[in-house]
Design a protein around this motif. Sequence first.
Motif, short mmCIF file in Angstrom:
data_model
loop_
_atom_site.label_atom_id
_atom_site.label_comp_id
_atom_site.label_asym_id
_atom_site.label_seq_id
_atom_site.Cartn_x
_atom_site.Cartn_y
_atom_site.Cartn_z
N ILE B 238 36.58 39.79 33.95
CA ILE B 238 34.87 39.37 34.34
C ILE B 238 35.26 40.23 35.23
O ILE B 238 34.35 40.93 35.62
CB ILE B 238 35.34 37.88 35.29
CG1 ILE B 238 34.81 36.39 34.32
CG2 ILE B 238 34.00 37.67 35.76
CD1 ILE B 238 34.00 36.19 33.46
N HIS B 239 36.38 40.47 36.00
CA HIS B 239 36.50 41.60 37.14
C HIS B 239 35.89 43.07 36.85
O HIS B 239 35.42 43.69 37.29
CB HIS B 239 38.02 41.25 37.47
CG HIS B 239 38.74 42.24 38.60
ND1 HIS B 239 38.22 41.98 39.52
CD2 HIS B 239 39.29 43.15 38.96
CE1 HIS B 239 39.18 42.40 40.69
NE2 HIS B 239 39.41 43.36 39.84
N CYS B 242 32.75 42.91 37.06
CA CYS B 242 32.16 42.50 37.60
C CYS B 242 30.87 43.25 38.67
O CYS B 242 31.45 44.50 38.66
CB CYS B 242 33.14 41.73 38.54
SG CYS B 242 32.11 41.12 40.11
N ARG B 244 30.58 43.31 41.65
CA ARG B 244 31.17 42.91 43.10
C ARG B 244 32.35 43.97 43.26
O ARG B 244 32.92 44.32 44.11
CB ARG B 244 31.16 41.58 43.69
CG ARG B 244 29.95 41.11 43.54
CD ARG B 244 30.26 40.03 44.64
NE ARG B 244 29.70 38.82 44.78
CZ ARG B 244 28.74 38.06 45.44
NH1 ARG B 244 29.53 37.94 46.51
NH2 ARG B 244 27.72 37.10 45.13
N ARG B 245 32.42 44.68 42.10
CA ARG B 245 34.26 45.44 42.00
C ARG B 245 34.13 45.89 42.75
O ARG B 245 35.24 46.47 43.16
CB ARG B 245 33.92 46.03 40.21
CG ARG B 245 35.66 46.70 40.05
CD ARG B 245 36.96 45.55 40.59
NE ARG B 245 38.17 46.15 40.09
CZ ARG B 245 38.38 46.94 39.04
NH1 ARG B 245 38.47 45.99 38.07
NH2 ARG B 245 38.98 47.23 39.12
N TYR B 248 35.88 45.06 45.42
CA TYR B 248 36.71 45.09 45.94
C TYR B 248 38.14 46.26 45.69
O TYR B 248 38.89 46.28 46.64
CB TYR B 248 37.10 44.34 44.77
CG TYR B 248 39.21 43.93 44.51
CD1 TYR B 248 39.05 43.42 44.54
CD2 TYR B 248 39.82 45.33 43.82
CE1 TYR B 248 40.75 42.45 44.04
CE2 TYR B 248 41.04 44.64 42.91
CZ TYR B 248 41.36 43.49 43.40
OH TYR B 248 42.93 43.08 43.28
N CYS B 267 33.14 40.67 47.84
CA CYS B 267 33.90 40.60 46.39
C CYS B 267 34.68 38.70 47.32
O CYS B 267 35.00 38.67 47.81
CB CYS B 267 35.83 41.42 46.93
SG CYS B 267 36.13 40.54 45.09
N LEU B 268 34.86 38.10 46.00
CA LEU B 268 34.96 36.27 45.99
C LEU B 268 36.34 36.51 46.12
O LEU B 268 36.79 34.86 46.15
CB LEU B 268 34.07 35.93 45.35
CG LEU B 268 32.58 35.98 45.60
CD1 LEU B 268 31.91 35.17 44.79
CD2 LEU B 268 32.30 35.64 46.73
N TYR B 269 37.20 37.50 45.60
CA TYR B 269 38.57 37.62 45.40
C TYR B 269 39.20 36.62 46.33
O TYR B 269 39.62 35.20 45.89
CB TYR B 269 39.08 38.97 45.90
CG TYR B 269 40.82 38.71 45.59
CD1 TYR B 269 41.81 38.48 43.94
CD2 TYR B 269 41.70 38.60 46.24
CE1 TYR B 269 42.45 38.39 43.62
CE2 TYR B 269 43.28 38.85 46.06
CZ TYR B 269 43.91 38.73 45.00
OH TYR B 269 45.02 38.12 44.46
N CYS B 273 38.38 33.50 43.18
CA CYS B 273 37.91 34.55 41.97
C CYS B 273 38.91 34.40 41.27
O CYS B 273 39.63 34.85 42.30
CB CYS B 273 36.81 35.28 42.46
SG CYS B 273 36.17 35.89 40.84
N GLY B 275 37.87 36.00 38.49
CA GLY B 275 37.59 36.93 37.77
C GLY B 275 38.96 37.80 36.95
O GLY B 275 38.66 38.39 36.41
N PRO B 276 40.05 37.86 37.79
CA PRO B 276 41.01 39.05 37.60
C PRO B 276 41.41 39.26 36.42
O PRO B 276 42.26 39.30 35.75
CB PRO B 276 41.69 39.55 38.65
CG PRO B 276 40.68 39.38 40.48
CD PRO B 276 39.90 38.19 39.40
N ILE B 295 29.56 34.37 39.99
CA ILE B 295 29.64 35.06 41.30
C ILE B 295 28.25 36.04 41.08
O ILE B 295 28.63 36.03 42.49
CB ILE B 295 30.35 36.43 40.41
CG1 ILE B 295 32.03 35.65 40.07
CG2 ILE B 295 30.45 37.25 41.35
CD1 ILE B 295 33.39 37.46 39.36
S1 SF4 Z 1 37.55 39.42 42.39
FE1 SF4 Z 1 35.62 38.35 41.65
S2 SF4 Z 1 33.89 38.77 42.74
FE2 SF4 Z 1 36.20 39.94 43.12
S3 SF4 Z 1 35.29 42.19 42.17
FE3 SF4 Z 1 36.76 40.46 40.91
S4 SF4 Z 1 35.95 39.51 39.60
FE4 SF4 Z 1 34.04 40.07 40.96
#
Ligand code: SF4
Lengths: 143, 365
Positions: B238-239, B242, B244-245, B248, B267-269, B273, B275-276, B295
């Motif tokens: 997903i990351h 994404c 929003r990458r 990040y 980024c919602l890390y 999140c 995603g990674p 996201i």
């Molecule tokens: S951590 Fe989540 S919100 Fe941030 S870039 Fe990766 S997938 Fe997107």
Amino acid sequence: MNTGQLLPLRVKTEPPPAPGDDILGGGVRALGYEIAARLETLHETGESGAIDIKSIPMAAAEFESFRQMLGQGEVDFTLELDGQTRIRETAFPGVWWIQHKDPEGQVVAEHIEINHVPDLLRAQAEEIGQAADALRARLNGET
Amino acid sequence: MTQSDNNRSSQPTIGQVLDERGVSRRRFMKFCTAMASLMAMPPMMTSALAQNLRQARRPSVIYMPFQECTGCLESLTRSFSPSIENLLFDTISLDYNHTLFAAAGTAAEAARHEAMEANWGEYILIVDGSIPQGAGGVYGTSAGESFVDQLRHAADGAAAILCVGTCASFGGIPYANPNPTGAVPVSEIIHDRPIINVSGCPPIPAVMTGTIVHYLTTGGVPDLDKYGRPSVFYGQSIHDRCYRRRFYDEGKFAKSFDDEGARNGWCLYELGCRGPTTYNACATVKWNEGTSFPIESGHGCIGCSEPNFWDQGGFYEPVTSKLFEDRGQIGGAAAAGVALGAASAYAASRRKKKRSETAGEEESS
Ligand code: SF4
């Protein structure tokens, strides 16, 4: 039977951007060169090609500059096939922009086709055979 | 000739079913174009895909729901109509699904046995839900048979098994600690049939359509990742896809759901999140007819398509850098971002520690 309804042709042309207008980012320029190479192949060998632009991540501004780079040709029409399908000839003959939407209006596929006529429009040999039979049947009053 | 052979040759092709229903070639081509795009096939392969799909025999599908919440079926059926995916689902022969069937009880069971026998060795078995094995399988029974026995029998006659959702694929929520029913995924019981895992809680409907199209057009199982999922849909995190990458990579993280960072779409890390470490197509195929994915709605990914997602700690804690290393799938380009992610995880754990120390101080004072 849903045969797809051809809507009236709308004709509106936009010239390609003037030489020297630097509206293109690197990614858009690369796509442009790929399309040019495929056009040459179509011209020289008759081999058609296509590029799936939905799978290429482009920011809105890049997408717009890509659209502007290709411009608008004479042909622009819409088919109703479980949602709209729009086929536009770009300002470069042989380069077609094809966008398929679902019934909710979401884009489900979008590609650039480099071809004399988009594949989707071409009647297939099997269909043509069936069409001849169907027309004869109608002429003979059978349908 | 067996009854199954007879039945197979009498099954119409998908092309014949489409012709009967008056589906025009162009309408079908549009469906195939969308499928080709979804399956990352070159657009010029669409004609070949369409031709193969038209020639494929209409498949018989037995859909067996076990220990599940019906969320997967809800997700699938709600998206089928009126989207173009229903073009395919109108042509398959759904010979058994006790949730959708009008028939119930003995009549439904008789229909299942009849369909299985008629298509023995040929049908696609779709399994939804995990299978409780505890206490001899008594936690899940239907028509006097345990789910374990039903699965074994149905799998015996299946050409391939499609596990829909994380429960059937990896055990899912029933499998979560302490797993009181002894739930297991299909792959822990069946070892001699091709199994395709379409994980997700629920899975993306278009991914399931794409998987079935692949199976029908090639007659085989698609290329699978190490968890048995079609690589074409689960090959990227997903990351990686994404939007929003870039935040990040720039080290811009929302620290709470209503701070300036959250409002700026950072980024919602740090808000948990996953995603990674999550592999799925949500960021590209999206949900609700392509409207958005979590996201995009302001919440981190919870990693629902991964094994043991329920037991990976709190949904609001950052994934640790150790998880990145475990996957061993960090591309060079992501390395800078990973370093930032690790630093961010460290910063978040410091904040958490600080919060608990402060709470402790407050308690002791
Ligand atoms: S951590 Fe989540 S919100 Fe941030 S870039 Fe990766 S997938 Fe997107």
